[in-house]
Design an enzyme around this catalytic site. Structure first.
Site, PDB file in Angstrom:
ATOM      1  N   ASN A  19       0.408  -1.029  -0.236  1.00  7.13           N
ATOM      2  CA  ASN A  19      -0.336   0.472   0.307  1.00  7.13           C
ATOM      3  C   ASN A  19       0.777   1.452  -0.207  1.00  7.13           C
ATOM      4  O   ASN A  19       1.566   1.381   0.944  1.00  7.13           O
ATOM      5  CB  ASN A  19      -1.519  -0.435   1.142  1.00  7.13           C
ATOM      6  N   GLU A  47       0.159   5.477   0.604  1.00 11.07           N
ATOM      7  CA  GLU A  47      -1.040   6.451   1.246  1.00 11.07           C
ATOM      8  C   GLU A  47      -0.036   7.690   0.875  1.00 11.07           C
ATOM      9  O   GLU A  47       1.423   7.710   0.360  1.00 11.07           O
ATOM     10  CB  GLU A  47      -0.879   5.953   2.461  1.00 11.07           C
ATOM     11  N   CYS A 107      -4.080   0.715  -2.636  1.00 10.17           N
ATOM     12  CA  CYS A 107      -4.351  -0.263  -1.522  1.00 10.17           C
ATOM     13  C   CYS A 107      -3.013  -1.125  -2.475  1.00 10.17           C
ATOM     14  O   CYS A 107      -2.643  -0.994  -3.456  1.00 10.17           O
ATOM     15  CB  CYS A 107      -5.154  -1.302  -1.670  1.00 10.17           C
ATOM     16  N   GLU A 152      -2.976  -4.752  -3.023  1.00 10.41           N
ATOM     17  CA  GLU A 152      -3.000  -5.679  -4.484  1.00 10.41           C
ATOM     18  C   GLU A 152      -3.565  -4.606  -5.676  1.00 10.41           C
ATOM     19  O   GLU A 152      -3.287  -5.483  -6.281  1.00 10.41           O
ATOM     20  CB  GLU A 152      -4.744  -6.326  -3.958  1.00 10.41           C
ATOM     21  N   CYS A 195     -10.071  -3.850  -3.927  1.00 12.83           N
ATOM     22  CA  CYS A 195      -9.994  -4.609  -4.966  1.00 12.83           C
ATOM     23  C   CYS A 195     -10.183  -6.005  -5.092  1.00 12.83           C
ATOM     24  O   CYS A 195      -9.643  -6.559  -6.424  1.00 12.83           O
ATOM     25  CB  CYS A 195      -8.342  -4.628  -3.403  1.00 12.83           C
TER      26      CYS A 195
HETATM   27  N1  THU Z   1      -5.471  -1.741   2.380  1.00  9.06           N
HETATM   28  C1  THU Z   1      -4.625  -2.067   1.334  1.00  9.06           C
HETATM   29  O1  THU Z   1      -4.042  -2.038   0.913  1.00  9.06           O
HETATM   30  N2  THU Z   1      -5.245  -3.252   1.014  1.00  9.06           N
HETATM   31  C2  THU Z   1      -6.968  -3.591   1.570  1.00  9.06           C
HETATM   32  O2  THU Z   1      -7.701  -4.665   1.192  1.00  9.06           O
HETATM   33  C3  THU Z   1      -7.369  -3.217   1.931  1.00  9.06           C
HETATM   34  C4  THU Z   1      -6.599  -1.323   2.867  1.00  9.06           C
HETATM   35  C5  THU Z   1      -4.762  -0.184   3.042  1.00  9.06           C
HETATM   36  C6  THU Z   1      -4.837   0.825   2.332  1.00  9.06           C
HETATM   37  C7  THU Z   1      -4.950   2.024   3.506  1.00  9.06           C
HETATM   38  O3  THU Z   1      -3.156   2.661   3.275  1.00  9.06           O
HETATM   39  C8  THU Z   1      -4.415   1.111   5.073  1.00  9.06           C
HETATM   40  O4  THU Z   1      -4.480  -1.010   4.263  1.00  9.06           O
HETATM   41  C9  THU Z   1      -5.671   1.027   5.512  1.00  9.06           C
HETATM   42  O5  THU Z   1      -6.959   0.660   5.307  1.00  9.06           O
END
Ligand code: THU
Length: 141
Positions: free
Chosen positions: A55, A57, A66, A68, A100
């Protein structure tokens, strides 16, 4: 959902150990400055290649990508073949988000999904499928 045994996973997805290790490694590189919640993902293609994502941000929170979807973009940019499985490594809430699921669906509605919950890192990842996690996708196909 039951996790299954290593032997059962070996039959369905012989590369599950490599996939899990890759996903965990990618998670280490997560840029989770705002939530602190690190996620790693690894995709396995039918020709045995693995593509990873974490992920990423952003100060403008809604721009967050995300793990995925990052893995899918990496695979597509590299000209990857059909995706047969994805492993997601995270702590506690061990499922891909709805966005995702839909994004993964584009690249094989039947792909296997390994849920690697690092709150119990020594247990075998739970095996499920995208069709179980997204029973009614939006699709033009
Ligand atoms: N996140 C993912 O990378 N994949 C997911 O399927 C759910 C959420 C990340 C996004 C964000 O950076 C952190 O998790 C909290 O939501």
């Amino acid at each position: 959902m039951p996790s299954g045994t290593p032997e059962q996973l070996d039959l369905l997805l012989p590369m599950w150990r490599e996939l899990k290790a890759s996903s965990r490694e990618a998670r280490q590189r997560a840029y989770a400055r705002y939530s602190g919640f690190k996620v790693g993902a690894a995709l396995l293609t039918e020709d045995g290649k693995i593509f990873t994502g974490c992920n990423v941000e952003n100060a403008s929170y809604g721009l967050t990508i995300c793990a995925e979807r990052a893995a899918v973009c990496s695979a597509i940019a590299a000209g990857a073949g059909r995706v047969v499985a994805v492993c997601v490594s995270l702590t506690g809430i061990a499922v891909p988000c709805g966005t995702c699921r839909q994004f993964l669906h584009e690249f094989n509605p039947e792909m296997l999904v390994l849920l690697d919950d690092l709150s119990s890192p020594d247990t075998v990842p739970e095996l499920t499928s995208l069709s179980a996690l997204l029973p009614r996708p939006f699709s033009f196909l």
